[in-house]
Design an enzyme around this catalytic site. Structure first.
Site, PDB file in Angstrom:
ATOM      1  N   ASN A   1     -25.903  35.259   5.494  1.00 14.67           N
ATOM      2  CA  ASN A   1     -26.800  36.272   4.919  1.00 14.67           C
ATOM      3  C   ASN A   1     -27.785  35.686   3.921  1.00 14.67           C
ATOM      4  O   ASN A   1     -28.455  36.430   3.203  1.00 14.67           O
ATOM      5  CB  ASN A   1     -25.997  37.401   4.258  1.00 14.67           C
TER       6      ASN A   1
ATOM      7  N   GLU B   1     -21.760  49.626   6.025  1.00 18.39           N
ATOM      8  CA  GLU B   1     -22.659  50.253   6.980  1.00 18.39           C
ATOM      9  C   GLU B   1     -22.561  49.540   8.323  1.00 18.39           C
ATOM     10  O   GLU B   1     -21.996  48.441   8.430  1.00 18.39           O
ATOM     11  CB  GLU B   1     -24.105  50.217   6.475  1.00 18.39           C
TER      12      GLU B   1
ATOM     13  N   GLU C   1     -32.750  47.896   2.169  1.00 22.64           N
ATOM     14  CA  GLU C   1     -32.798  48.003   0.717  1.00 22.64           C
ATOM     15  C   GLU C   1     -34.228  47.796   0.254  1.00 22.64           C
ATOM     16  O   GLU C   1     -35.076  47.313   1.011  1.00 22.64           O
ATOM     17  CB  GLU C   1     -31.887  46.967   0.061  1.00 22.64           C
TER      18      GLU C   1
ATOM     19  N   ASN D   1     -36.099  45.771  -2.797  1.00 23.91           N
ATOM     20  CA  ASN D   1     -36.030  44.868  -3.938  1.00 23.91           C
ATOM     21  C   ASN D   1     -37.214  45.161  -4.835  1.00 23.91           C
ATOM     22  O   ASN D   1     -38.369  44.972  -4.438  1.00 23.91           O
ATOM     23  CB  ASN D   1     -36.056  43.405  -3.483  1.00 23.91           C
TER      24      ASN D   1
ATOM     25  N   PHE E   1     -22.420  23.225   5.297  1.00 25.02           N
ATOM     26  CA  PHE E   1     -23.439  23.618   4.319  1.00 25.02           C
ATOM     27  C   PHE E   1     -22.859  23.847   2.930  1.00 25.02           C
ATOM     28  O   PHE E   1     -23.359  24.670   2.164  1.00 25.02           O
ATOM     29  CB  PHE E   1     -24.195  24.872   4.787  1.00 25.02           C
TER      30      PHE E   1
ATOM     31  N   LYS F   1     -27.808  49.792  -3.948  1.00 23.39           N
ATOM     32  CA  LYS F   1     -27.897  49.963  -2.495  1.00 23.39           C
ATOM     33  C   LYS F   1     -27.401  51.328  -2.029  1.00 23.39           C
ATOM     34  O   LYS F   1     -27.877  51.865  -1.033  1.00 23.39           O
ATOM     35  CB  LYS F   1     -27.129  48.838  -1.794  1.00 23.39           C
TER      36      LYS F   1
END
Length: 653
Positions: A235, A200, A288, A290, A348, A116
């Protein structure tokens, strides 16, 4: 073209790759760990090779074992799927030394885009819009606080080599930045073997939109439009769709062209994804790239008609793309719901166990609606603590977003899972949510719409009346079956038609002889279709002592069904009182207790971190719910804990 390929992965992605290979007439080899000895992907493949213990670091992450399996079976190429070794340049290099093809990009793209920090610098140099942040690796927690202070809160702390939501934390102040750095660093080390961290700026209320690219070795590169992945929790993506309801044609074109330029700059070939965050004004910023296939690739396949896995294989074999950018149109709308083995009613937390029932709707295409289910499990499969908790990707495709949403809601209604906890009720709730329906979403959707977590909603009076009719019909049908089995069902002995259904200690009389409802159900089924007038719904029904557990989307009701003479006595039945465990820290799921953050005698404050439990590749921080004194610690650091194990006890202070 290759004659035989090995899939260096497991679960639904291994099964997905096998399907495309079989369609192309290519033989397949599966690899498996101890935990996956009976897994679905081992049965689908032509051959299967055991590669070690259940822990991924001792099996799926060992390149030498994958190469040995290739040599043993004569596999000419390896498809890495996603996760595991899919973005390890060293793995690709090791394959090349043995003359084994890697079904993915070249070394440069993996090295530059798999990191990254380096990818952000590279993207900026290539003219791609990037998020403000530190270009350097964060050395320690103090360095993290310094950089975060310079950028300005909130900030995103994330692993350089990360993905799938692992090693990522949002911090809104110094305290969260310090703890978030420690957790992200530890998670990154465990998940990727690389604990480098970057920071960031966190864009408030963003959309998470990504561009699918496809490129061959001759330099032909195209973008297959976008996917929106804004419905996220911690996320981790939960629901994805293609295309995005937010982008206009100009923004889509600009994002696509920047993605293609980035791919060409790093010499990329294969199927990869460039991820962006997009603000409310449609300004977009590179997150990013992938270099591997994405979990959510099916929605792109559904709107473009392109088999991305097939194209990856063909590109790796030296073939050129059979189409150009102008050939790629957006056809309809596709939605993917990730079905996870997790308990939405307990924050969760991951759930493990055996799938006693796993009934999913059949894949089909009819009436303009396509239903697709990418899964790596079947009824009887074990959901292990060693791997990711995703067990299925349910996808729908239709001419419009509304039609795709309706189809997804219906498909979720037709899904029944027993043996583990799962998030289907939560997914159903999202499909019914007005904000989802409007398309006005962001990555904050779940946090904003479910601020106190998720729970079943309370049934309305009309819903209880409908459920009472359903329960009566179920009971009547079951009683008829019992009488038929015993040979007593005849004109002289018929099952009774009048019932009293008790819901939340309220009694609902039902005489099904005069009811306008029709039931489509056979004893033993777990799905029941109830038709009243023009309305028909599918309910999940589970027999319980004296009644039924009936679920419908984000609704669950326990009902007791009896003859009218018995119902008055139910008012005298005592209610079950839950045990008070507020003075204990209880293990919420099976996992490894990686850290104990307090000791006996410590005074802890509400919200203070007490312990860290690792399960299904994620670190879960357990917090104190109130101020108290730690009086006894029962578990040792490093211990493997079962669900409901008492970790420590407290006394009020």
């Amino acid at each position: 073209m290759f004659k035989k390929i090995l899939i260096a992965n497991r679960g639904e992605i291994a099964c997905r790759v096998i399907k495309s290979a079989q369609k192309m007439g290519i033989k397949t080899v599966a690899v498996y760990s101890d935990a996956d000895a009976r897994a679905m992907h081992t049965e689908m493949a032509d051959e299967a090779v055991h590669i070690g213990p259940s822990v991924a670091a001792q099996s799926y992450l060992i390149a030498d074992k994958i190469i040995a399996a290739c040599k043993q079976t004569g596999a000419e190429a390896v498809h890495p799927g996603y996760g595991f070794l899919s973005e390890k340049a060293s793995f690709m290099q090791a394959l090349a030394k043995e003359g084994i093809a890697f079904i993915g990009p070249g070394e440069k793209a993996i090295k530059v885009m798999g990191d990254k920090i380096e990818s952000k610098i590279f993207a900026a140099e290539a003219g791609v819009s990037t998020v403000p942040g530190s270009p350097d690796v964060i050395e320690d927690a103090d360095h993290a606080l310094k950089i975060a202070g310079e950028i300005g809160y909130p900030v995103m702390i994330k692993a350089s080599a990360g993905g799938g939501g692992k090693g990522m934390r949002v911090a809104w102040d110094e305290a969260e930045a310090r703890e978030g750095f420690a957790r992200a660093k530890s998670e990154a080390a465990n998940a990727f073997g690389d604990d480098r961290i970057l920071i960031e700026k966190f864009i408030v209320n963003p959309r998470h939109i990504e561009i699918q690219i496809l490129a061959d070795k001759a330099g032909n590169t195209v973008y297959l439009h976008e996917r929106e992945c804004s419905i996220q929790r911690r996320n981790q993506k939960v629901v994805e769709e293609a295309p995005s309801s937010f982008l206009d044609a100009a923004t889509r074109k600009a994002m696509g062209e920047q993605s293609v330029a980035l791919a060409k700059a790093c010499g990329y070939h294969s199927a990869g994804t460039v991820e962006f965050i997009v603000d409310v004004d449609r300004n977009f910023y590179f997150l990013e790239m992938n270099t591997r296939l994405q979990v959510e690739h099916p929605v792109t396949e559904l709107i473009t008609g392109v088999d991305l896995v097939e194209q990856m294989i063909r590109v790796a074999a030296g073939e050129n793309l059979p189409f150009t950018q102008k050939d790629l149109k957006i056809n309809g709308w596709a939605i993917e719901s990730r079905i996870y083995a997790e308990d939405p009613f307990k924050e969760f937390l991951p759930s493990i166990g055996r799938l006693r029932r796993f009934n999913m709707p059949s894949e089909k295409s009819e009436g303009g609606i396509t239903l697709r289910n990418d899964t790596g499990v079947t009824e009887g499969s074990d959901i292990s603590m060693y791997y990711d908790p995703m067990i299925s990707k349910l996808c729908t495709h239709a001419p419009t977003r509304e039609a795709a949403t309706d189809a997804m809601a219906e498909a979720l209604d037709q899904s029944y899972i027993d043996g583990i906890q799962h998030n289907i009720p939560f997914l159903s709730s999202i499909m019914q949510h007005p904000r989802w329906r409007s398309g006005n979403i962001s990555t904050n959707f779940i946090a904003e719409e479910f601020p106190d977590g998720f729970d079943y909603r309370i049934a309305t009076a009309d819903e209880k009346k409908t459920i009472a009719i359903l329960a009566s019909l179920l009971t009547y049908r079951e009683k008829r079956r019992q009488l038929a089995i015993s040979g007593q069902l005849d004109e002289h002995l018929e099952a009774p038609t009048d019932w009293h259904v008790v819901i939340d200690r309220e009694t609902y009389p039902v005489d099904i002889a005069t009811s306008p409802a029709t039931l489509e159900w056979s004893p033993g089924d777990r799905l029941a279709k109830l038709i009243i007038g023009d309305t028909s719904n599918i309910y999940q029904v589970t027999p319980q002592p004296g009644g039924w557990k009936i679920s419908f989307r984000d609704l669950m009701v326990q009902v007791f069904v009896c003859r009218p003479a018995l119902s008055p006595l139910l008012a005298h039945m005592p209610e079950k009182v839950e045990a008070d465990t507020s003075n204990m820290l209880i293990c919420p799921m099976p996992g490894v207790l990686t850290s104990l953050l307090v000791k006996e005698g410590d005074i802890v404050q509400a919200g203070q971190s007490l312990a860290i439990l690792e399960a299904m590749k994620m670190e879960n921080v357990l917090h104190a719910v109130k101020k108290a004194i730690v009086t006894k610690i029962h578990a040792e650091q490093g211990a493997q804990l079962a669900v409901d194990t008492v970790i420590m006890e407290f006394e009020a202070c």
